[in-house]
Design a protein around this motif. Sequence first.
Motif, PDB file in Angstrom:
ATOM      1  N   THR A 121       0.844  -1.181   0.000  1.00 32.93           N
ATOM      2  CA  THR A 121       0.000   0.000   0.000  1.00 32.93           C
ATOM      3  C   THR A 121       0.881   1.234   0.000  1.00 32.93           C
ATOM      4  OG1 THR A 121      -1.885   1.072   1.076  1.00 32.93           O
ATOM      5  CG2 THR A 121      -0.140   0.296   2.515  1.00 32.93           C
ATOM      6  N   LYS A 122       0.291   2.399  -0.291  1.00 34.34           N
ATOM      7  CA  LYS A 122       1.039   3.658  -0.290  1.00 34.34           C
ATOM      8  C   LYS A 122       0.537   4.540   0.837  1.00 34.34           C
ATOM      9  CE  LYS A 122       2.374   3.834  -5.161  1.00 34.34           C
ATOM     10  NZ  LYS A 122       2.316   4.604  -6.434  1.00 34.34           N
ATOM     11  N   ILE A 123       1.469   5.127   1.550  1.00 34.04           N
ATOM     12  CA  ILE A 123       1.132   6.036   2.636  1.00 34.04           C
ATOM     13  C   ILE A 123       1.840   7.367   2.402  1.00 34.04           C
ATOM     14  CG2 ILE A 123       0.793   4.183   4.316  1.00 34.04           C
ATOM     15  CD1 ILE A 123       3.572   4.896   5.446  1.00 34.04           C
ATOM     16  N   LYS A 124       1.398   8.399   3.097  1.00 36.93           N
ATOM     17  CA  LYS A 124       1.989   9.722   2.970  1.00 36.93           C
ATOM     18  C   LYS A 124       2.905   9.969   4.160  1.00 36.93           C
ATOM     19  CE  LYS A 124       0.667  14.427   1.720  1.00 36.93           C
ATOM     20  NZ  LYS A 124      -0.454  15.355   1.556  1.00 36.93           N
ATOM     21  N   VAL A 125       4.188  10.212   3.893  1.00 38.14           N
ATOM     22  CA  VAL A 125       5.169  10.466   4.941  1.00 38.14           C
ATOM     23  C   VAL A 125       5.863  11.788   4.641  1.00 38.14           C
ATOM     24  CG1 VAL A 125       7.246   9.630   6.104  1.00 38.14           C
ATOM     25  CG2 VAL A 125       5.544   7.996   5.269  1.00 38.14           C
ATOM     26  N   ASN A 126       5.720  12.751   5.557  1.00 41.48           N
ATOM     27  CA  ASN A 126       6.352  14.070   5.387  1.00 41.48           C
ATOM     28  C   ASN A 126       6.024  14.700   4.041  1.00 41.48           C
ATOM     29  OD1 ASN A 126       7.599  13.851   7.928  1.00 41.48           O
ATOM     30  ND2 ASN A 126       9.331  12.740   7.049  1.00 41.48           N
ATOM     31  N   GLY A 127       4.756  14.576   3.647  1.00 43.53           N
ATOM     32  CA  GLY A 127       4.313  15.223   2.415  1.00 43.53           C
ATOM     33  C   GLY A 127       4.609  14.454   1.153  1.00 43.53           C
ATOM     34  N   ARG A 128       5.145  13.231   1.265  1.00 39.19           N
ATOM     35  CA  ARG A 128       5.457  12.446   0.078  1.00 39.19           C
ATOM     36  C   ARG A 128       4.904  11.035   0.221  1.00 39.19           C
ATOM     37  NH1 ARG A 128       8.924  15.408  -2.938  1.00 39.19           N
ATOM     38  NH2 ARG A 128      10.210  16.944  -1.878  1.00 39.19           N
ATOM     39  N   LYS A 129       4.614  10.407  -0.924  1.00 37.77           N
ATOM     40  CA  LYS A 129       4.071   9.059  -0.906  1.00 37.77           C
ATOM     41  C   LYS A 129       5.205   8.028  -0.832  1.00 37.77           C
ATOM     42  CE  LYS A 129      -0.376   9.659  -3.153  1.00 37.77           C
ATOM     43  NZ  LYS A 129      -1.235   9.265  -4.288  1.00 37.77           N
ATOM     44  N   LYS A 130       4.922   6.954  -0.084  1.00 33.65           N
ATOM     45  CA  LYS A 130       5.907   5.891   0.081  1.00 33.65           C
ATOM     46  C   LYS A 130       5.184   4.551   0.077  1.00 33.65           C
ATOM     47  CE  LYS A 130       9.364   4.168   3.362  1.00 33.65           C
ATOM     48  NZ  LYS A 130       9.979   4.375   4.689  1.00 33.65           N
ATOM     49  N   GLN A 131       5.741   3.582  -0.640  1.00 35.58           N
ATOM     50  CA  GLN A 131       5.128   2.254  -0.677  1.00 35.58           C
ATOM     51  C   GLN A 131       5.653   1.403   0.472  1.00 35.58           C
ATOM     52  OE1 GLN A 131       4.152  -0.101  -4.376  1.00 35.58           O
ATOM     53  NE2 GLN A 131       5.883  -1.310  -3.679  1.00 35.58           N
ATOM     54  N   ILE A 132       4.736   0.781   1.186  1.00 32.14           N
ATOM     55  CA  ILE A 132       5.118  -0.095   2.296  1.00 32.14           C
ATOM     56  C   ILE A 132       4.402  -1.428   2.150  1.00 32.14           C
ATOM     57  CG2 ILE A 132       5.511   1.825   3.885  1.00 32.14           C
ATOM     58  CD1 ILE A 132       2.794   1.069   5.189  1.00 32.14           C
ATOM     59  N   GLU A 133       4.910  -2.438   2.828  1.00 34.44           N
ATOM     60  CA  GLU A 133       4.274  -3.751   2.816  1.00 34.44           C
ATOM     61  C   GLU A 133       3.223  -3.809   3.914  1.00 34.44           C
ATOM     62  OE1 GLU A 133       6.288  -7.802   1.834  1.00 34.44           O
ATOM     63  OE2 GLU A 133       6.279  -7.642   4.024  1.00 34.44           O
ATOM     64  N   ASN A 134       2.027  -4.251   3.562  1.00 30.90           N
ATOM     65  CA  ASN A 134       0.959  -4.395   4.541  1.00 30.90           C
ATOM     66  C   ASN A 134       1.246  -5.539   5.508  1.00 30.90           C
ATOM     67  OD1 ASN A 134      -0.844  -2.345   3.713  1.00 30.90           O
ATOM     68  ND2 ASN A 134      -1.600  -3.624   2.029  1.00 30.90           N
ATOM     69  N   PRO A 135       0.654  -5.517   6.709  1.00 31.46           N
ATOM     70  CA  PRO A 135       0.749  -6.683   7.597  1.00 31.46           C
ATOM     71  C   PRO A 135       0.160  -7.907   6.896  1.00 31.46           C
ATOM     72  CG  PRO A 135      -0.175  -4.789   8.747  1.00 31.46           C
ATOM     73  CD  PRO A 135      -0.109  -4.412   7.304  1.00 31.46           C
ATOM     74  N   ARG A 136       0.668  -9.081   7.200  1.00 33.87           N
ATOM     75  CA  ARG A 136       0.231 -10.301   6.519  1.00 33.87           C
ATOM     76  C   ARG A 136      -1.263 -10.565   6.695  1.00 33.87           C
ATOM     77  NH1 ARG A 136       3.992 -13.972   4.621  1.00 33.87           N
ATOM     78  NH2 ARG A 136       6.150 -13.284   4.831  1.00 33.87           N
ATOM     79  N   GLU A 137      -1.836 -10.044   7.798  1.00 30.93           N
ATOM     80  CA  GLU A 137      -3.254 -10.259   8.020  1.00 30.93           C
ATOM     81  C   GLU A 137      -4.108  -9.608   6.930  1.00 30.93           C
ATOM     82  OE1 GLU A 137      -1.569  -8.334  11.020  1.00 30.93           O
ATOM     83  OE2 GLU A 137      -0.542 -10.246  10.698  1.00 30.93           O
ATOM     84  N   LYS A 138      -3.562  -8.572   6.271  1.00 31.24           N
ATOM     85  CA  LYS A 138      -4.321  -7.867   5.242  1.00 31.24           C
ATOM     86  C   LYS A 138      -4.153  -8.498   3.860  1.00 31.24           C
ATOM     87  CE  LYS A 138      -4.696  -3.258   7.285  1.00 31.24           C
ATOM     88  NZ  LYS A 138      -4.527  -1.806   7.032  1.00 31.24           N
ATOM     89  N   TRP A 139      -3.211  -9.408   3.728  1.00 35.27           N
ATOM     90  CA  TRP A 139      -2.998 -10.042   2.429  1.00 35.27           C
ATOM     91  C   TRP A 139      -4.170 -10.950   2.100  1.00 35.27           C
ATOM     92  CZ3 TRP A 139       2.767 -12.078   2.347  1.00 35.27           C
ATOM     93  CH2 TRP A 139       3.631 -11.011   2.622  1.00 35.27           C
ATOM     94  N   THR A 140      -4.482 -11.045   0.816  1.00 35.17           N
ATOM     95  CA  THR A 140      -5.434 -12.043   0.337  1.00 35.17           C
ATOM     96  C   THR A 140      -4.674 -12.968  -0.595  1.00 35.17           C
ATOM     97  OG1 THR A 140      -7.219 -10.403   0.430  1.00 35.17           O
ATOM     98  CG2 THR A 140      -7.637 -12.431  -0.807  1.00 35.17           C
ATOM     99  N   ILE A 141      -4.563 -14.233  -0.176  1.00 39.78           N
ATOM    100  CA  ILE A 141      -3.747 -15.198  -0.918  1.00 39.78           C
ATOM    101  C   ILE A 141      -4.670 -16.119  -1.722  1.00 39.78           C
ATOM    102  CG2 ILE A 141      -2.056 -17.067  -0.739  1.00 39.78           C
ATOM    103  CD1 ILE A 141      -1.071 -15.757   1.845  1.00 39.78           C
ATOM    104  N   TYR A 142      -4.445 -16.182  -3.020  1.00 42.15           N
ATOM    105  CA  TYR A 142      -5.245 -17.020  -3.908  1.00 42.15           C
ATOM    106  C   TYR A 142      -4.400 -18.221  -4.346  1.00 42.15           C
ATOM    107  CZ  TYR A 142      -8.360 -12.976  -4.125  1.00 42.15           C
ATOM    108  OH  TYR A 142      -9.206 -11.935  -3.799  1.00 42.15           O
ATOM    109  N   GLU A 143      -4.765 -19.377  -3.846  1.00 34.85           N
ATOM    110  CA  GLU A 143      -4.083 -20.622  -4.223  1.00 34.85           C
ATOM    111  C   GLU A 143      -4.539 -21.057  -5.612  1.00 34.85           C
ATOM    112  OE1 GLU A 143      -1.878 -22.205  -2.350  1.00 34.85           O
ATOM    113  OE2 GLU A 143      -2.107 -21.323  -0.346  1.00 34.85           O
ATOM    114  N   ASN A 144      -3.650 -21.730  -6.317  1.00 33.26           N
ATOM    115  CA  ASN A 144      -3.968 -22.283  -7.644  1.00 33.26           C
ATOM    116  C   ASN A 144      -4.596 -21.232  -8.565  1.00 33.26           C
ATOM    117  OD1 ASN A 144      -3.162 -24.915  -6.720  1.00 33.26           O
ATOM    118  ND2 ASN A 144      -5.147 -25.082  -5.694  1.00 33.26           N
TER     119      ASN A 144
END
Length: 508
Positions: free
Chosen positions: A258-281
């Motif tokens: 996801t992207k968040i705003k840090v000190n007026g600029r956007k930065k991409q960070i990894e979400n906590p694993r609980e927020k991931w949606t994993i699609y098998e096969n």
Amino acid sequence: MLLNLNKDKTIISYNEYPYLVYGRVSTEKDEQVSSLENQIDICHNWIEKNNFEWNEKAIVLDNGISGTVLLDRAAMQLVLEKARKREIKMVIFKSIHRLARDMKDALEIKETLLAHGVRLVTIEEGYDSLYEGKNDMKFEMFSMFAAQYPKTLSVSISGVFAAKVRRGEHIGPVPFGYNKEDKKLVINEDEAPTIRLIFKWYNHDGFGFKTITRLLNEELAKGNVAKPRKKDKWQVTTVQRIIRNPTYTGIFIHNRYTKIKVNGRKKQIENPREKWTIYENHHPAIISKEEWEKANSKEVTNKKTKITPWNEFRGLLRCSECDSNMVIVQSYKKNKDGERIEWRYLKCSEYRRAGKFGCVNHTPIRYEDFREFVLKKIINKGKKTKINFENNLYQQKQKEISTLEKQKKELEQMNNGLIDLYLKDKLISKAEFQMKRKEYEQEIKNISDRIFLLRQEEEVKIDIESIQEAFEQLKKHDEDLHHAISTLIDHIVVHPDGKLDFHYKFEF
């Protein structure tokens, strides 16, 4: 004249009531529904309808810049700067969406403008600070809606993407080893064998990233493996990404970043694993899950040679041959008593990634020896250089804008000379004097604006105190001197024979 009571409908000249028209688009999709031409046309219509003189030079634009990132918007910074200097009396926007899509930024812009007596107009919302007075509720409500729009849009887009993924469609870049057909991933039979070979070498033969990269480039020269898509040669980082990518097991992970705003600029960070949606096969697998899990288990990973040891000169060393970063590589050997002896040395990152296919091998320089030599060199240079920090700061800024400053100075001299032509020499009339003076003053303002925009984009700020502190820190030989070194050094060029070219930040 009371401008809000302009009953006789006379045209108010731009010189009498200077204003700016601000426009912004952030993406090509944004351009389709809210083009700059459309914004300007709406503002133009409002200006003429309200009996102001239209001036094409009053338009300032931020093209291709998100409304959620204020610091990157040079034209908006110019608007605020001219407001602080009280050079304008009004700013017109098509809508609050063009002003900002972050509520905090919108309120900050509004407060800055109003605090300096600048009238703020957003046409679509019908907001005009001249009539609203201290009633901020209307502006705040519309700002809140504008701030919510990108979030709502993001949720909506995420929902659409999730639906596509559930249908087995692929979103995002197509990874090496796959093609995209009918919106779904299918195995690329020319590239897939190379993926399987990489995992075989890593899991079963025990090779590390460097060895695999070298072998791939050797086999590539023979035509036995597929070429990577973005480079002509295989690199260590490409091999690392392939081994760590679960896509090759048929899994697709949605909402991982996801992207968040840090000190007026956007930065991409990894979400906590609980927020991931994993699609098998989700799509055909190139390797088994067991193969991938083995490659990414600690037991296997810990056996591999560490790729990038701690480096106080990270980002500061450049190869003279290919301009890639020089990195620290570590190696070891065991003596007869079984004692492990380690050492670290400099190597071109392009050579480390691709071997002789990428660059040349530099003469080995031990990191400890290099560190000691560089620290002494910087300290001695500081002693020999008479640093007048205030003068250096002035000179640095003058270098960046010297041409514009020269033009500005010449115009100011010509402007001042008009007084002599009019009062003393009587060579020009009063009307000619006033017309020419307005012309010069406008040109001077235009140049000042250009200088301001240049500084917004390229200004190099030198913190005098931080330079002094950096020299003090070097004398203490702290464990990690990266901050101090990067404060004093712009970069160091490393030649294959060990020669070093120093580029300092504290001399101009």
